[in-house]
Scaffold this motif. Structure first.
Motif, PDB file in Angstrom:
ATOM      1  N   MET B   1       0.819  -1.230   0.000  1.00 25.97           N
ATOM      2  CA  MET B   1       0.000   0.000   0.000  1.00 25.97           C
ATOM      3  C   MET B   1       0.850   1.277   0.000  1.00 25.97           C
ATOM      4  O   MET B   1       0.842   2.029  -0.956  1.00 25.97           O
ATOM      5  N   GLY B   2       1.628   1.522   1.036  1.00 30.12           N
ATOM      6  CA  GLY B   2       2.392   2.761   1.085  1.00 30.12           C
ATOM      7  C   GLY B   2       1.694   3.862   1.855  1.00 30.12           C
ATOM      8  O   GLY B   2       0.532   3.739   2.233  1.00 30.12           O
ATOM      9  N   ASN B   3       2.413   4.963   2.074  1.00 29.55           N
ATOM     10  CA  ASN B   3       1.881   6.090   2.839  1.00 29.55           C
ATOM     11  C   ASN B   3       1.718   7.355   2.004  1.00 29.55           C
ATOM     12  O   ASN B   3       1.073   8.304   2.427  1.00 29.55           O
ATOM     13  N   TYR B   4       2.356   7.352   0.818  1.00 31.91           N
ATOM     14  CA  TYR B   4       2.331   8.556  -0.017  1.00 31.91           C
ATOM     15  C   TYR B   4       2.097   8.202  -1.484  1.00 31.91           C
ATOM     16  O   TYR B   4       2.341   7.075  -1.912  1.00 31.91           O
ATOM     17  N   VAL B   5       1.663   9.205  -2.238  1.00 32.11           N
ATOM     18  CA  VAL B   5       1.418   9.009  -3.661  1.00 32.11           C
ATOM     19  C   VAL B   5       1.802  10.295  -4.406  1.00 32.11           C
ATOM     20  O   VAL B   5       1.641  11.397  -3.874  1.00 32.11           O
ATOM     21  N   PHE B   6       2.341  10.118  -5.612  1.00 30.27           N
ATOM     22  CA  PHE B   6       2.664  11.276  -6.438  1.00 30.27           C
ATOM     23  C   PHE B   6       1.557  11.509  -7.473  1.00 30.27           C
ATOM     24  O   PHE B   6       1.070  10.557  -8.102  1.00 30.27           O
ATOM     25  N   GLY B   7       1.190  12.771  -7.644  1.00 33.68           N
ATOM     26  CA  GLY B   7       0.252  13.159  -8.696  1.00 33.68           C
ATOM     27  C   GLY B   7       0.961  14.101  -9.653  1.00 33.68           C
ATOM     28  O   GLY B   7       1.536  15.104  -9.229  1.00 33.68           O
ATOM     29  N   VAL B   8       0.940  13.770 -10.947  1.00 30.53           N
ATOM     30  CA  VAL B   8       1.716  14.505 -11.948  1.00 30.53           C
ATOM     31  C   VAL B   8       0.784  14.941 -13.080  1.00 30.53           C
ATOM     32  O   VAL B   8       0.013  14.127 -13.601  1.00 30.53           O
ATOM     33  N   ASP B   9       0.845  16.214 -13.458  1.00 32.47           N
ATOM     34  CA  ASP B   9       0.001  16.737 -14.539  1.00 32.47           C
ATOM     35  C   ASP B   9       0.918  17.334 -15.601  1.00 32.47           C
ATOM     36  O   ASP B   9       1.534  18.379 -15.400  1.00 32.47           O
ATOM     37  N   VAL B  10       1.013  16.645 -16.731  1.00 36.32           N
ATOM     38  CA  VAL B  10       1.967  17.036 -17.767  1.00 36.32           C
ATOM     39  C   VAL B  10       1.324  18.022 -18.739  1.00 36.32           C
ATOM     40  O   VAL B  10       0.413  17.658 -19.496  1.00 36.32           O
ATOM     41  N   GLY B  11       1.768  19.264 -18.740  1.00 39.66           N
ATOM     42  CA  GLY B  11       1.277  20.271 -19.678  1.00 39.66           C
ATOM     43  C   GLY B  11       2.325  20.567 -20.745  1.00 39.66           C
ATOM     44  O   GLY B  11       3.454  20.082 -20.669  1.00 39.66           O
ATOM     45  N   GLY B  12       1.964  21.366 -21.713  1.00 37.90           N
ATOM     46  CA  GLY B  12       2.865  21.654 -22.822  1.00 37.90           C
ATOM     47  C   GLY B  12       4.040  22.533 -22.431  1.00 37.90           C
ATOM     48  O   GLY B  12       5.071  22.547 -23.103  1.00 37.90           O
ATOM     49  N   THR B  13       3.926  23.274 -21.333  1.00 37.39           N
ATOM     50  CA  THR B  13       4.986  24.184 -20.896  1.00 37.39           C
ATOM     51  C   THR B  13       5.655  23.703 -19.621  1.00 37.39           C
ATOM     52  O   THR B  13       6.876  23.736 -19.489  1.00 37.39           O
ATOM     53  N   SER B  14       4.848  23.263 -18.671  1.00 37.16           N
ATOM     54  CA  SER B  14       5.425  22.788 -17.413  1.00 37.16           C
ATOM     55  C   SER B  14       4.701  21.545 -16.924  1.00 37.16           C
ATOM     56  O   SER B  14       3.563  21.269 -17.315  1.00 37.16           O
ATOM     57  N   VAL B  15       5.410  20.800 -16.079  1.00 37.15           N
ATOM     58  CA  VAL B  15       4.833  19.615 -15.446  1.00 37.15           C
ATOM     59  C   VAL B  15       4.543  19.968 -13.995  1.00 37.15           C
ATOM     60  O   VAL B  15       5.457  20.341 -13.250  1.00 37.15           O
ATOM     61  N   LYS B  16       3.267  19.886 -13.617  1.00 31.99           N
ATOM     62  CA  LYS B  16       2.914  20.145 -12.219  1.00 31.99           C
ATOM     63  C   LYS B  16       3.031  18.828 -11.462  1.00 31.99           C
ATOM     64  O   LYS B  16       2.607  17.785 -11.929  1.00 31.99           O
ATOM     65  N   MET B  17       3.606  18.922 -10.256  1.00 33.81           N
ATOM     66  CA  MET B  17       3.814  17.706  -9.484  1.00 33.81           C
ATOM     67  C   MET B  17       3.361  17.909  -8.044  1.00 33.81           C
ATOM     68  O   MET B  17       3.499  18.997  -7.482  1.00 33.81           O
ATOM     69  N   GLY B  18       2.804  16.861  -7.467  1.00 33.42           N
ATOM     70  CA  GLY B  18       2.345  16.935  -6.082  1.00 33.42           C
ATOM     71  C   GLY B  18       2.658  15.642  -5.357  1.00 33.42           C
ATOM     72  O   GLY B  18       2.661  14.567  -5.939  1.00 33.42           O
ATOM     73  N   LEU B  19       2.959  15.780  -4.080  1.00 31.56           N
ATOM     74  CA  LEU B  19       3.166  14.623  -3.207  1.00 31.56           C
ATOM     75  C   LEU B  19       2.055  14.673  -2.163  1.00 31.56           C
ATOM     76  O   LEU B  19       1.862  15.703  -1.509  1.00 31.56           O
ATOM     77  N   PHE B  20       1.300  13.575  -2.062  1.00 31.65           N
ATOM     78  CA  PHE B  20       0.116  13.541  -1.201  1.00 31.65           C
ATOM     79  C   PHE B  20       0.206  12.381  -0.219  1.00 31.65           C
ATOM     80  O   PHE B  20       0.822  11.353  -0.517  1.00 31.65           O
ATOM     81  N   ASN B  21      -0.420  12.556   0.945  1.00 34.19           N
ATOM     82  CA  ASN B  21      -0.589  11.377   1.785  1.00 34.19           C
ATOM     83  C   ASN B  21      -1.838  10.621   1.319  1.00 34.19           C
ATOM     84  O   ASN B  21      -2.521  11.060   0.381  1.00 34.19           O
ATOM     85  N   MET B  22      -2.122   9.503   1.937  1.00 37.57           N
ATOM     86  CA  MET B  22      -3.186   8.634   1.427  1.00 37.57           C
ATOM     87  C   MET B  22      -4.578   9.234   1.638  1.00 37.57           C
ATOM     88  O   MET B  22      -5.556   8.750   1.071  1.00 37.57           O
ATOM     89  N   GLU B  23      -4.679  10.258   2.465  1.00 39.14           N
ATOM     90  CA  GLU B  23      -5.966  10.933   2.636  1.00 39.14           C
ATOM     91  C   GLU B  23      -6.125  12.083   1.640  1.00 39.14           C
ATOM     92  O   GLU B  23      -7.135  12.777   1.629  1.00 39.14           O
ATOM     93  N   GLY B  24      -5.077  12.324   0.836  1.00 39.00           N
ATOM     94  CA  GLY B  24      -5.173  13.361  -0.170  1.00 39.00           C
ATOM     95  C   GLY B  24      -4.738  14.731   0.314  1.00 39.00           C
ATOM     96  O   GLY B  24      -5.048  15.745  -0.298  1.00 39.00           O
ATOM     97  N   MET B  25      -4.018  14.778   1.430  1.00 37.98           N
ATOM     98  CA  MET B  25      -3.460  16.057   1.865  1.00 37.98           C
ATOM     99  C   MET B  25      -2.153  16.280   1.116  1.00 37.98           C
ATOM    100  O   MET B  25      -1.313  15.369   1.049  1.00 37.98           O
ATOM    101  N   ALA B  26      -1.985  17.479   0.565  1.00 33.14           N
ATOM    102  CA  ALA B  26      -0.769  17.767  -0.185  1.00 33.14           C
ATOM    103  C   ALA B  26       0.393  17.996   0.779  1.00 33.14           C
ATOM    104  O   ALA B  26       0.332  18.869   1.642  1.00 33.14           O
ATOM    105  N   VAL B  27       1.441  17.180   0.649  1.00 30.11           N
ATOM    106  CA  VAL B  27       2.641  17.307   1.466  1.00 30.11           C
ATOM    107  C   VAL B  27       3.599  18.294   0.802  1.00 30.11           C
ATOM    108  O   VAL B  27       4.314  19.046   1.454  1.00 30.11           O
ATOM    109  N   ASP B  28       3.587  18.306  -0.527  1.00 28.32           N
ATOM    110  CA  ASP B  28       4.490  19.182  -1.275  1.00 28.32           C
ATOM    111  C   ASP B  28       3.933  19.386  -2.681  1.00 28.32           C
ATOM    112  O   ASP B  28       3.245  18.507  -3.211  1.00 28.32           O
ATOM    113  N   LYS B  29       4.207  20.542  -3.277  1.00 25.18           N
ATOM    114  CA  LYS B  29       3.817  20.810  -4.661  1.00 25.18           C
ATOM    115  C   LYS B  29       4.946  21.560  -5.351  1.00 25.18           C
ATOM    116  O   LYS B  29       5.527  22.464  -4.767  1.00 25.18           O
TER     117      LYS B  29
END
Lengths: 314, 314
Positions: B1-29
């Motif tokens: 399972m794990g404790n964290y998950v990465f969410g990545v949104d690839v756009g034409g200019t920049s890639v947005k990245m987020g690190l979340f805990n399993m409840e969906g709280m953003a730890v870092d962006k």
């Protein structure tokens, strides 16, 4: 689990019933009359009684029955409550709860057009697909949407009402639903007759259709004989229905459209008229959707109802 | 399972990245640039490297990471293969396979507009609903359909392309997709500017819009000031968009429409123009659909991408 399942399709005149094994092979099929008097209060007891008789006749034990699936002509919510079924005389009716009490068997309930889609996916024209839209072209237009093998019933049980998509601005005649310009006003059997009437009124050209009662079948028979007015009618029908299905495909990107109902008896010639406008209007990524004919006819409902139970218990 | 998950949104200019805990709280962006040169061959390695750096920086062990979710601007099939993403320079690209090799972590991939819908359902304007349609009114119109909590990606990854529903016959200008009369040509930010241009050209009446650059925001600011041409523009926009959403509601019967994208910054005044035509055209059983504004803005993609992973592992 059990070894058998009942599939029941409640119509305004008769209740179709089927007994299936867990692989979906029909063990028995029969009908009973629908007693709509007194607010349809006898309908569910009649069904329960018929099921009990069938179980006794077959000398099954109750433990062998996985459950009862029921298709009804009205919107059904997630709790198996029907929010009015005018053709049955029903007001808001908790069908699942009532039938489980009457029968002592687990019961699943669905809208008849949605359930027919499930039947066609399981054992009919949509076999092998898990993402399909069923379009029933009868007196009206019924619809059922399946995504990843599951019915899209909608939050209020109104999912799949594609006959009442607005498709035409400026229509003067009202649809049965009260709106003007619904897909059903052009794509149903009734709609085709209406379109033919307009085509015939627009000119004095001779046509086979002037010599007989105009029905959807008569129109497509005449198309095959090269009748100009019939071809013009079929083109207007195809343009409107093809455009409507293109809109649906742009939103859902289904694998296949399964076309059923009385109009589908015209056969694959329908697709000659629906497919070109569909391809003209659809988003390119959804253009590969297939068109097939429904194959279960009036049995789609009992098959789909049985599948409702299998999906719930498996 | 794990404790964290990465969410990545690839756009034409920049890639947005987020690190979340399993409840969906953003730890870092954070963001990294999108290197589209050489067919975008560096994009996935850059993302994998940034993820490895973040794991090291946080002093996590790899076992603590449940996986990586990636949103891409193109159609994605069930195997995580992107069928071309023009803005990234990509031809057919097996994103899931490549990223799992590069990162050693389970990876889920989705279309960006679809994934944004998932994000808004999870943590945004659609929170609490499981049946929703997200409509992103930006330069174009993006869409995402969720039924029973699951994305409708479509059989070819083209699900939710509501911007390319055919909505208007007789349109002379082509849409970016090559068709004529797509919803996007009237309901997007670009579409509103185009409608305003037509309204202004039809008369000589004074209007605030004649004195400044016409944008979607300027139109709705002018509506609030009582500007007639702006109101006429908003009415034409609402008539067409409301009609399109009514068609979708008749098929899917969703609980809620979540309206996002640049145009949604105009606020709830949009609903004053969309809702009346929606109610006029929709099937009565689907009339109760709610309209809400998206709340996550540009973060919808990283939240939704993270949710893709949670849905896969849970």
């Amino acid at each position: 689990m059990g070894n058998y399942v009942f599939g029941v399709d409640v119509g305004g005149t008769s209740v179709k019933m089927g007994l299936f094994n867990m692989e979906g092979m029909a063990v028995d099929k029969w009908e009973i009359p629908t007693r709509t008097e007194n607010g349809g209060e006898n309908i569910l007891p009649d069904i329960a009684e018929s099921i009990h008789e069938k179980i006794a006749e077959k000398q099954y034990s109750k433990e062998e029955i996985a459950g009862i699936g029921i298709a009804v002509p009205g919107p059904v919510n997630g709790a198996g409550v029907v929010n009015k079924a005018v053709n049955l005389g029903w007001d808001v009716t908790p069908v699942k709860e009532i039938m489980e009490k009457l029968s002592g068997l687990p019961t699943e309930v669905g809208n008849d057009a949605n359930v027919a889609a499930l039947g066609e996916m399981w054992k009919g024209g949509g076999k092998g697909y898990t993402s399909l839209v069923m379009v029933t072209l009868g007196t009206g237009i019924g619809g059922g949407v399946i995504v990843d093998g599951r019915l899209v019933t909608g939050v209020d049980g109104a999912g799949g009402e594609i006959g009442h998509m607005h498709i035409m601005d400026g229509e003067e005649e009202p649809c049965n639903c009260g709106c003007r310009g619904c897909l059903e006003q052009y794509g149903s059997a009734t709609g085709i007759v209406r379109l033919a009437g307009k085509v015939l009124a627009e000119s004095d050209e001779p046509s086979i259709l002037r010599e007989k009662e105009v029905t959807a079948k008569a129109v497509f028979d005449a198309v095959r004989e090269g009748d100009k007015a019939a071809q013009e009618t079929a083109e207007r029908f195809g343009e409107i229905l093809g455009k409507g299905l293109a809109m649906i495909a742009s939103v859902l990107n289904p694998a296949v459209f399964v076309i059923g109902g009385g109009v589908s008896k015209a056969g694959e010639i329908l697709f000659d008229y629906i497919r070109p406008p569909f391809e003209k209007y659809v988003f390119s990524g959804s253009r590969d959707a297939k068109f097939v004919l429904a194959t279960l006819g009036n049995d789609a409902g009992i098959y789909g109802a049985a599948k409702l139970v299998l999906d719930a218990v498996q």
